[in-house]
Design a protein around this motif. Structure first.
Motif, short mmCIF file in Angstrom:
data_model
loop_
_atom_site.label_atom_id
_atom_site.label_comp_id
_atom_site.label_asym_id
_atom_site.label_seq_id
_atom_site.Cartn_x
_atom_site.Cartn_y
_atom_site.Cartn_z
N THR A 295 1.93 13.00 4.17
CA THR A 295 0.95 12.29 4.27
C THR A 295 -0.24 12.81 5.30
O THR A 295 0.52 14.00 6.09
CB THR A 295 1.37 10.92 4.90
OG1 THR A 295 1.80 11.31 6.27
CG2 THR A 295 2.20 10.17 3.97
N VAL A 296 -1.18 12.77 5.44
CA VAL A 296 -2.26 13.00 6.43
C VAL A 296 -1.48 13.05 8.04
O VAL A 296 -1.58 13.98 8.66
CB VAL A 296 -3.47 12.21 6.35
CG1 VAL A 296 -4.39 12.58 7.73
CG2 VAL A 296 -4.16 12.55 5.19
N ARG A 297 -0.98 11.67 8.02
CA ARG A 297 -0.32 11.80 9.45
C ARG A 297 0.86 12.59 9.54
O ARG A 297 1.07 13.12 10.73
CB ARG A 297 0.35 10.00 9.48
CG ARG A 297 0.95 9.72 10.81
CD ARG A 297 1.63 8.29 10.83
NE ARG A 297 0.78 7.26 10.15
CZ ARG A 297 0.25 6.47 11.04
NH1 ARG A 297 0.01 6.88 12.19
NH2 ARG A 297 -0.67 5.39 10.44
N GLU B 258 -1.91 6.74 17.48
CA GLU B 258 -2.98 6.87 16.50
C GLU B 258 -4.51 7.35 17.22
O GLU B 258 -5.21 8.00 16.72
CB GLU B 258 -3.00 5.56 16.02
CG GLU B 258 -4.02 5.40 14.90
CD GLU B 258 -3.77 4.15 14.01
OE1 GLU B 258 -4.75 3.78 13.36
OE2 GLU B 258 -2.78 3.86 13.80
N LEU C 82 -4.61 11.05 17.37
CA LEU C 82 -4.77 11.78 15.78
C LEU C 82 -6.32 11.27 15.36
O LEU C 82 -6.99 12.19 14.90
CB LEU C 82 -3.98 10.66 14.99
CG LEU C 82 -2.43 10.85 15.00
CD1 LEU C 82 -1.57 10.06 14.04
CD2 LEU C 82 -1.89 12.32 15.03
N THR C 83 -6.78 10.17 15.80
CA THR C 83 -8.17 9.93 15.55
C THR C 83 -9.13 10.87 16.20
O THR C 83 -10.16 11.41 15.72
CB THR C 83 -8.67 8.44 16.05
OG1 THR C 83 -7.58 7.56 15.19
CG2 THR C 83 -9.97 8.07 15.66
N VAL D 70 -10.80 10.22 5.99
CA VAL D 70 -9.56 9.51 6.29
C VAL D 70 -9.79 8.13 6.05
O VAL D 70 -9.13 7.21 5.60
CB VAL D 70 -8.93 9.91 7.64
CG1 VAL D 70 -7.39 8.87 7.82
CG2 VAL D 70 -8.51 11.24 7.68
N ARG D 71 -10.84 7.40 6.65
CA ARG D 71 -11.11 6.14 6.76
C ARG D 71 -11.60 5.43 5.20
O ARG D 71 -11.30 4.51 5.07
CB ARG D 71 -12.24 5.72 7.74
CG ARG D 71 -11.61 5.91 9.22
CD ARG D 71 -12.70 5.77 10.11
NE ARG D 71 -12.19 5.54 11.59
CZ ARG D 71 -12.93 5.46 12.69
NH1 ARG D 71 -14.31 5.52 12.51
NH2 ARG D 71 -12.41 5.36 13.81
N TRP E 109 -4.04 6.81 6.68
CA TRP E 109 -3.26 7.94 7.40
C TRP E 109 -2.05 8.19 6.67
O TRP E 109 -1.71 9.53 6.90
CB TRP E 109 -2.72 7.48 8.86
CG TRP E 109 -3.91 7.29 9.91
CD1 TRP E 109 -4.19 6.05 10.47
CD2 TRP E 109 -4.69 8.45 10.34
NE1 TRP E 109 -5.23 6.43 11.38
CE2 TRP E 109 -5.40 7.61 11.65
CE3 TRP E 109 -4.52 9.92 10.46
CZ2 TRP E 109 -6.43 8.47 12.29
CZ3 TRP E 109 -5.78 10.37 11.19
CH2 TRP E 109 -6.61 10.05 12.00
N ASP E 110 -1.89 7.37 5.84
CA ASP E 110 -0.56 7.46 4.96
C ASP E 110 -0.90 8.19 3.42
O ASP E 110 -0.24 8.05 2.56
CB ASP E 110 0.20 6.19 4.59
CG ASP E 110 0.67 5.60 5.97
OD1 ASP E 110 1.18 6.45 6.70
OD2 ASP E 110 0.75 4.47 6.00
#
Length: 596
Positions: free
Chosen positions: A437-439, A451, A454-455, A467-468, A474-475
């Motif tokens: 995943t991105v996260r 978070e 990360l943001t 991403v949004r 994030w997943d």
């Protein structure tokens, strides 16, 4: 196949000849010798319990046929039950102890192999062959312990105990049993080794080649189709698969023949023991015990045949693994003074030269530069100028041929490889994006990031809106090697990971590659703004836009520094930088004029 895999196999054989492939691999087993010895003793106890169970049950059945008083059979009845239960308990605990030790060791072996492959950066190790080494060949180490050494040692110990027990009943019969065990445990394993050695030596390289073919056909399907080479690649893969299948059938046939010889040996030994026991006036019940015990003991000894065959098949894979292990004992050196690598430090290149091959032109030739804490430098130049080599030297991936690099006043080579990334790191050429995943990809930069962090990193890399916009946020899975992302998105994800890690010396190798000029300028500006105060930046870029605010720009060509200074100075000075600046500015103006 020989051209592609011969050097690695040759290296493995050389390693085997120097210290033995097995010894090179088993050096890593030293921390687990206690567990392995325990597993071997438990395996011997399992086999001896099985042998004793057969002998005791035989005595019980033959004695019960004479209808003796029940109290004469009570001990034997209890012994049969105890041996049956203990055999299962011993087998379970042996597997538990053996697999625990081996899985711990395999983790170390895979880490060492991966580290060696990464450090060598050898183009001969293609991805399919690397996969074969990390999976099939490393599993040979596991099989060496669990299917060769542990059962072999157990069979040898049980054979000695069986002969000693038989000698208490009839020494002549024990002598015959010993002879049969020698045939089963020595002669037949030697025969199995001889008949499987040649075929087994070809299996490991063929598996590596076939793994390479599979990766090429899967990941390179589009390229192969574009060049009309799919059929040819399939034919090569089918030929190798057919060759591997024939070798494995040959190994199976020879294995069947040796196994048949083992069964014959067990039967003949049991018959000879019975004849000798009868001639020695051994009671009839004990003759039956000797006969059944002989069959069980020889069957245990025949495990050495399987172990020998397995060992022969494993040796090429072990040699390929041993070739990637550092088998030399490290020399003790005084520990250098401790340095807090998490804090910013000055970094210097002093007359650094790198030459990859003797006689070839140097990739770097006498390069010197200073990167004090907080300084921001760009390294630019044409393709092949040595920019990526400079980054590789800085991160410790490449050692200078001459000159030296110092960090906090200490030579870069004195730092442990696992410690250096705490101070120097970032976005390097061809940064890998994992099938996760991105996260999870971002957390590789800093595992404990929340978070908000990360943001901030993703926003600085210009990827937050994407991403949004994803349903999973994030997943969102990015696919194997980031296959679900565009080239620009993949680069920005890797950039966000580098910014999240925030090493004191941040290396950014082409951070805006794959982006249009407007997006590239915005991402570069935000990435530099997100770098903590006091942290150094070494930016490697083919684009000259966005470099005006940097402290220094170093122009490389042919591995040498041909210009250096600030952007305004270099634009005003005739040379490569000004020429390239004018060309890029004209090209980008044309791009923007044509853009919708």
């Amino acid at each position: 196949m020989s051209a592609e895999h011969g050097p690695e196999v040759g290296a493995g054989v050389a390693s085997a000849g120097r210290v033995g492939a097995e010894r090179a691999v088993l050096r890593l087993a030293r921390p687990y010798l206690g567990r392995l010895a325990g597993a071997g003793l438990l395996a011997a106890a399992t086999e001896f319990a099985g042998l004793a169970l057969m002998a005791t049950a035989t005595w019980l059945l033959m004695s019960a046929a004479g209808r003796p008083p029940l109290d004469r059979l009570t001990v034997a009845i209890v012994a049969v039950r105890a041996l049956a239960i203990s055999r299962g308990v011993f087998r379970y605990t042996e597997r538990l102890a053996g697999h625990d030790a081996v899985l711990r060791m395999i983790t170390d072996v895979r880490a060492r192999v991966f580290a060696t492959l990464t450090a060598r950066r050898d183009t001969r190790h293609r991805s399919g062959d690397v996969l074969s080494r990390l999976v099939s060949d490393v599993e040979a180490v596991q099989d060496l312990l669990l299917r060769v050494l542990v059962p072999g040692a157990a069979a040898a110990l049980v054979g000695v105990l069986a002969v000693a027990t038989a000698a208490l009943i009839s020494p002549p019969a024990a002598g015959v049993l010993a002879l049969g065990l020698v045939v089963a445990a020595v002669a037949l394993p030697a025969l199995a080794t001889a008949v499987t050695r040649r075929s087994a030596a070809e299996v490991a390289p063929l598996r590596g080649a076939l793994a390479t073919d599979a990766v090429d056909l899967t990941h390179g399907a589009a390229d192969l189709a574009a060049f009309g080479a799919t059929d040819a690649a399939l034919r090569v893969a089918e030929q190798r698969a057919g060759r591997l299948a024939r070798l494995e059938r040959r190994l199976a046939a020879t294995g069947f023949a040796v196994d048949a010889a083992g069964v014959l040996t067990a039967g003949l030994t049991a018959a000879a023991v019975v004849l000798v026991a009868l001639a020695s006036d051994v009671p009839g019940v004990l003759v039956g015990v000797l006969a059944v015990g002989t069959l069980a003991a020889v069957e245990v000894a025949l495990a050495l045949v399987s172990a020998a065959r397995q060992w022969t098949q494993l040796r090429p894979g072990l040699a390929r693994v041993a070739a990637l292990l550092d088998v030399e004992e490290p020399t003790a050196t005084p520990a250098p003074p401790a340095t807090d690598l998490a804090e910013p430090h000055d970094l210097r290149f002093v007359e650094v030269s790198v030459r990859y091959r003797t006689g070839a032109a140097p990739a770097l030739d006498g390069v010197s530069l200073d990167l004090p804490a907080g300084r921001r430098i760009a390294v630019v130049g044409p393709s092949g100028a040595g920019k990526s080599t400079l980054a590789a030297v800085l991160t410790g991936a490449v050692r200078p041929t001459s000159g030296h690099v110092t960090l906090a006043g200490r030579d870069l080579g004195t730092y442990a490889e696992e410690d250096l990334p705490r101070s120097v790191g970032g976005l390097l050429a061809e940064a890998y994006v994992f099938h996760a995943t991105v996260r999870e990809n971002l957390l590789l930069g800093r595992a404990g990031a929340d978070e908000d962090e990360l943001t901030a990193a993703v926003r600085a890399a210009g990827l937050l809106d994407w991403v949004r916009a994803q349903p999973a946020g994030w997943d969102t899975l990015v696919g194997e090697e980031g296959g679900q992302l565009s080239g620009g998105q993949r680069q920005r994800l890797a950039l966000a990971r580098a910014l999240l890690a925030a090493p004191p010396v941040l290396v950014l190798d082409e951070p805006t590659e794959g982006l249009d000029p407007t997006a590239a300028d915005a991402v570069l500006a935000s990435a530099l703004a997100a770098t903590p105060a006091g942290h150094s930046v070494l930016l490697i870029s083919h684009r000259l836009s966005g470099l005006a605010d940097l402290d220094e720009i170093v122009v490389l060509d042919g591995g040498r520094v041909i210009q250096r200074g600030r952007h305004a100075e270099l634009v005003a000075t005739p040379g490569w930088y000004r020429d390239q600046w004018l060309l890029q500015a004209a090209a980008e103006r044309g791009y923007l004029a044509l853009a919708p």
